[in-house]
Design an enzyme around this catalytic site. Structure first.
Site, short mmCIF file in Angstrom:
data_model
loop_
_atom_site.label_atom_id
_atom_site.label_comp_id
_atom_site.label_asym_id
_atom_site.label_seq_id
_atom_site.Cartn_x
_atom_site.Cartn_y
_atom_site.Cartn_z
N HIS A 501 -5.26 6.98 -36.58
CA HIS A 501 -6.65 6.64 -36.25
C HIS A 501 -7.64 7.30 -37.20
O HIS A 501 -8.85 6.99 -37.15
CB HIS A 501 -6.95 7.05 -34.80
N ASP A 505 -10.08 2.26 -37.71
CA ASP A 505 -10.28 2.10 -36.28
C ASP A 505 -9.47 0.91 -35.78
O ASP A 505 -8.70 0.30 -36.52
CB ASP A 505 -11.78 1.94 -35.96
#
Length: 530
Positions: A501, A505
């Protein structure tokens, strides 16, 4: 005793510091050739066959199967002629002059002038002719191989009017120890030469004395005995667990403390603290089974298997991935009917290409990474930067007898589907036979894992550190699916994407996964980008 060349465990690359002996290909007394495979070892990356750089007769094997050796530890000893000697004789006969500095190629040795000492009052001080001060004795070939500074006549032809011992008449520069090194010793490189009376064991005589050996010699001089430990890793493990190496029983060659010895000491101390008796020494040998250090049972009947080799490397990498990477997983069910139809058509019309489902999925992944380069990257923590690669080195998970390995197809972005299929087949074959070179297991930028071969539908795969993403593919099964406005049986599979992450995103990750799913459902879309 016949002098031999000790070949030490070489540096196998990729930062590897130790290897486990799997199988010896030769025995003591066998004759070996240069570059002949003599042993198979297993590193944290893969099994590797190690050749020997000498030719001759095997004098000793310095480790048993199952032993773990550090890089630089003695591996095998061969009664071999140093390569420099054979090269010298060939070039001497050819008269090429291409020999080591200080060696000659002419059959007649150079003549030298000897200066007579004048400290003895009884010595004659009258000058002598050059002929009196030189020797005409031809030297043997072995003597000719010595550097010029070491050459001296076999017999001293100096006048005998001085009654001092002949050795005292020689200049200080010509003084030699009483024990004359053998010709074989002189043929060794200068860094390897040592007195014949060196009391140290063979495996503790490196060219430059290491710190552990220096400690041993200091302790011996003080009347004590220091523990012999070659591997810095073993010392660090002992220090972290508070283990006194003086209290550890060594099982390695020449009483060297190995990692398994420290591990056993840690286990024994834990059992003693818990009130259980320590396990018997597992380094003993059972008839027909070789060393039994691989596994044992404790007092409660629990089996203990050492975590080492490929399994240890996988465990360390996965643990690091979970500890350092904030990963997330997303998945989708897809209709793979058209993809399987394309595979079957290729097998039917071009069976020589060997294109299977994994090759088609690899081709789809490469196209997805071209559109979403965020997932073809890594995080440089030291510099707080995201590094996006301009190439795709595609790793793929392969299950072998030695555990899970991830071979890497380098330059996958430049390959056609047929080329990808060929490389996948080649690397899979090497992985299953344990012959993958270490460099084939590193440098990946993205990993594809087809865990559907194990009969499972889905998973939340762990990222192969330091990569940023991994695509998992479940089994393909017949399931009811809405197609063309009707519920019909179709070939359905599940795709799972685990991503870092930090590099992107959910929008980029979802976009990549949806693009891959679209290509699986309609592989003809790939033609638009060919």
């Amino acid at each position: 005793m016949t002098a031999g060349q000790v070949f030490r465990l070489p540096d196998l690359g990729e930062g590897l510091t130790e290897a486990e002996i799997l199988d010896w290909k030769v025995s003591v007394g066998d004759t070996v050739e240069i570059d002949q495979i003599v042993v198979e070892v297993e590193t944290a990356k893969a099994a590797v066959e190690v050749p020997v750089p000498y030719a001759g007769t095997v004098l000793a094997l310095h480790a048993e199967p199952g032993a773990v050796l550090s890089v630089g530890a003695p591996l095998i000893e061969v009664a071999a002629e140093h390569p420099a000697a054979a090269r010298y004789r060939d070039e001497e006969r050819a008269g090429s002059g291409n020999v080591l500095i200080g060696y000659g190629t002419t059959p007649t040795p150079p003549r030298r002038r000897h200066t007579r000492p004048t400290t003895n009052a009884n010595a004659t001080t009258a000058p002598r002719s050059t002929a009196d001060l030189t020797t005409t004795t031809n030297l043997s070939p072995a003597t000719n191989l010595r550097p010029a500074a070491d050459r001296r006549p076999a017999t001293d032809s100096r006048p005998t009017t001085d009654r001092r011992p002949a050795a005292d008449l020689r200049p200080a520069a010509e003084s030699h120890p009483a024990a004359e090194p053998s010709p074989a010793t002189n043929l060794r490189p200068a860094a390897d030469r040592r007195p014949a009376t060196d009391p140290r064991p063979a495996d503790l005589r490196p060219a430059a004395e290491s710190r552990p050996v220096a400690e041993v010699r200091r302790r011996e001089a003080a009347g004590g005995m220091a523990p012999r430990v070659i591997s810095p890793l073993v010392r660090r493990i002992a220090r972290e667990h508070g283990i006194d190496l003086d209290e550890v029983t060594p099982t390695g060659p020449r009483a060297v403390i190995l990692r398994r010895d420290v591990d056993r000491a840690i286990t024994d101390r834990a059992r003693a603290t818990a009130g259980r008796a320590p396990v018997a020494d597992r380094s003993q040998t059972t008839a027909g089974r070789g060393p039994v250090a691989d596994r044992s049972q404790d007092a409660a009947g629990q089996e203990r298997v050492p975590l080492r080799g490929v399994r240890r490397a996988v465990a360390e990498k996965l643990s690091r991935s979970r500890a350092e990477i904030p990963d997330a997983t997303t998945w989708v069910d897809v209709d793979a009917t058209e993809l399987l139809a394309a595979r079957d058509a290729l097998r039917r019309d071009r069976p020589d290409l060997g294109i299977g489902l994994l090759a088609l999925l690899a081709r789809i992944c490469v196209d997805g990474l071209r559109r979403f380069p965020e997932l073809n990257s890594t995080v440089d923590v030291a510099r707080s930067e995201i590094v996006r690669y301009g190439h795709v080195n595609l790793g793929f998970a392969a299950q072998t007898d030695r555990g899970l390995v991830v071979p890497v197809v380098r330059g996958a972005h430049r390959m056609t589907t047929a080329q990808l299929a060929g490389e996948l087949t080649r690397l899979t074959g090497l992985a299953r036979t344990g012959k993958l070179p270490p460099e084939a297991l590193t440098g990946g930028t993205f990993t594809l894992n087809n865990y559907g071969v194990f009969g499972v539908d889905g998973s939340t795969p762990i990222i192969n550190h330091p990569e940023a993403a991994l695509l998992g593919v479940g089994r393909v099964i017949d399931r009811p699916w809405v197609h063309g406005g009707a519920v019909v049986p179709r070939k359905i599979t599940q795709l799972s994407l685990t991503f870092d992450h930090r590099v992107c995103d959910g929008g980029a990750a979802g976009g990549f996964l949806r693009h891959v799913a679209d290509l699986v459902e309609n592989p003809a879309i790939l033609l638009a980008h060919v």
